[in-house]
Enzyme design. Structure first.
Site, PDB file in Angstrom:
ATOM      1  N   CYS A  55      23.958  63.151  59.953  1.00 21.33           N
ATOM      2  CA  CYS A  55      22.711  62.393  59.865  1.00 21.33           C
ATOM      3  C   CYS A  55      22.914  60.912  60.176  1.00 21.33           C
ATOM      4  O   CYS A  55      21.965  60.199  60.515  1.00 21.33           O
ATOM      5  CB  CYS A  55      22.079  62.565  58.488  1.00 21.33           C
ATOM      6  SG  CYS A  55      23.132  62.030  57.129  1.00 21.33           S
ATOM      7  N   ASN A  56      24.150  60.429  60.063  1.00 20.72           N
ATOM      8  CA  ASN A  56      24.406  59.006  60.268  1.00 20.72           C
ATOM      9  C   ASN A  56      25.166  58.684  61.547  1.00 20.72           C
ATOM     10  O   ASN A  56      25.354  57.516  61.870  1.00 20.72           O
ATOM     11  CB  ASN A  56      25.189  58.431  59.075  1.00 20.72           C
ATOM     12  CG  ASN A  56      24.326  58.315  57.850  1.00 20.72           C
ATOM     13  OD1 ASN A  56      23.150  58.001  57.943  1.00 20.72           O
ATOM     14  ND2 ASN A  56      24.895  58.594  56.686  1.00 20.72           N
ATOM     15  N   ASP A 114      32.882  61.276  50.243  1.00 17.83           N
ATOM     16  CA  ASP A 114      33.737  62.418  50.528  1.00 17.83           C
ATOM     17  C   ASP A 114      33.186  63.368  51.591  1.00 17.83           C
ATOM     18  O   ASP A 114      33.944  64.100  52.227  1.00 17.83           O
ATOM     19  CB  ASP A 114      33.981  63.220  49.240  1.00 17.83           C
ATOM     20  CG  ASP A 114      34.779  62.429  48.218  1.00 17.83           C
ATOM     21  OD1 ASP A 114      35.662  61.663  48.638  1.00 17.83           O
ATOM     22  OD2 ASP A 114      34.532  62.589  47.008  1.00 17.83           O
TER      23      ASP A 114
END
Length: 205
Positions: A55-56, A114
């Site tokens: 998503c990033n 993580d």
């Protein structure tokens, strides 16, 4: 043969570091599309390739010859000319360093998180399943994942979720911090000196 010369490493990244979410959404590909892209790159641009899509970030890792210009053209064809404004390019040692930092969570929005390590491993496995990895990227990803695991276990960048009923043993000499709602029991020999770096919202007054 796609090219000749010295085998090159290339990473092309579009990430939260310099790209708004409206643009990142345009390079968020389904698994089916990812497989198609990897196959095309393998057949026409690079000897090996891995696509990390979260998503990033959307990142391509390539090993091959004279790839950069051809790959940028490929990326533009998948999106639009606008993408050139947002890409970050890492070559050679910088590619290796970028993957190591990414896998360790040091380039995440939440420093040290993580989840990215699992996503890096999954991306590598996906590329292997589609026969897009060879000795160069296999080695690069293996070293980066191993290093990231070491960062998680030997530095202050790992956070362990805690739920009711959990009990954890923290070995002597381990740097640690406690979160809200956690009770800590210290069993130790008498000492005149205690070192504590940080307790969540603790105030001496």
């Amino acid at each position: 043969q796609k090219g000749y010369g010295i085998m090159e490493l290339l990473a092309v990244s579009i990430s939260h570091e310099n790209t708004p979410i409206s643009i990142r959404e345009k390079v968020s590909f389904t698994k089916k599309k990812q497989a198609e892209i990897l196959k095309y790159i393998k057949q026409n641009i690079a000897e090996e390739c891995v696509l990390l899509s979260t998503c990033n970030r959307c990142e391509f890792y390539l090993a091959g010859y004279n790839m950069k210009d051809k790959f940028i053209d490929c990326l533009v064809s998948l999106t639009d000319e606008f993408v050139k404004k947002y890409i970050s390019i890492y070559e050679g040692d910088d590619c290796s360093r970028h993957l190591a930092l990414t896998a360790s969570g040091l380039k995440s929005m939440i420093l040290g998180e993580d989840q990215i390590l699992g996503q890096v491993k999954d991306a590598h496995e996906f590329a292997k399943e589609h026969l897009c990895c060879g000795k160069y990227l296999n080695t690069l990803f293996r070293i980066s994942v191993t290093g990231a695991k070491k960062v998680k276990t030997e530095t202050l960048l790992s956070k362990t979720p805690v739920k009711k009923g959990d009990f954890f043993f923290v070995p002597s000499g381990t740097m640690h911090a406690i979160g809200p709602g956690i009770l800590i029991l210290e069993t130790q020999q008498s000492s005149d000196t205690t070192y504590r770096v940080y307790d969540f919202d603790r105030r001496d007054d």
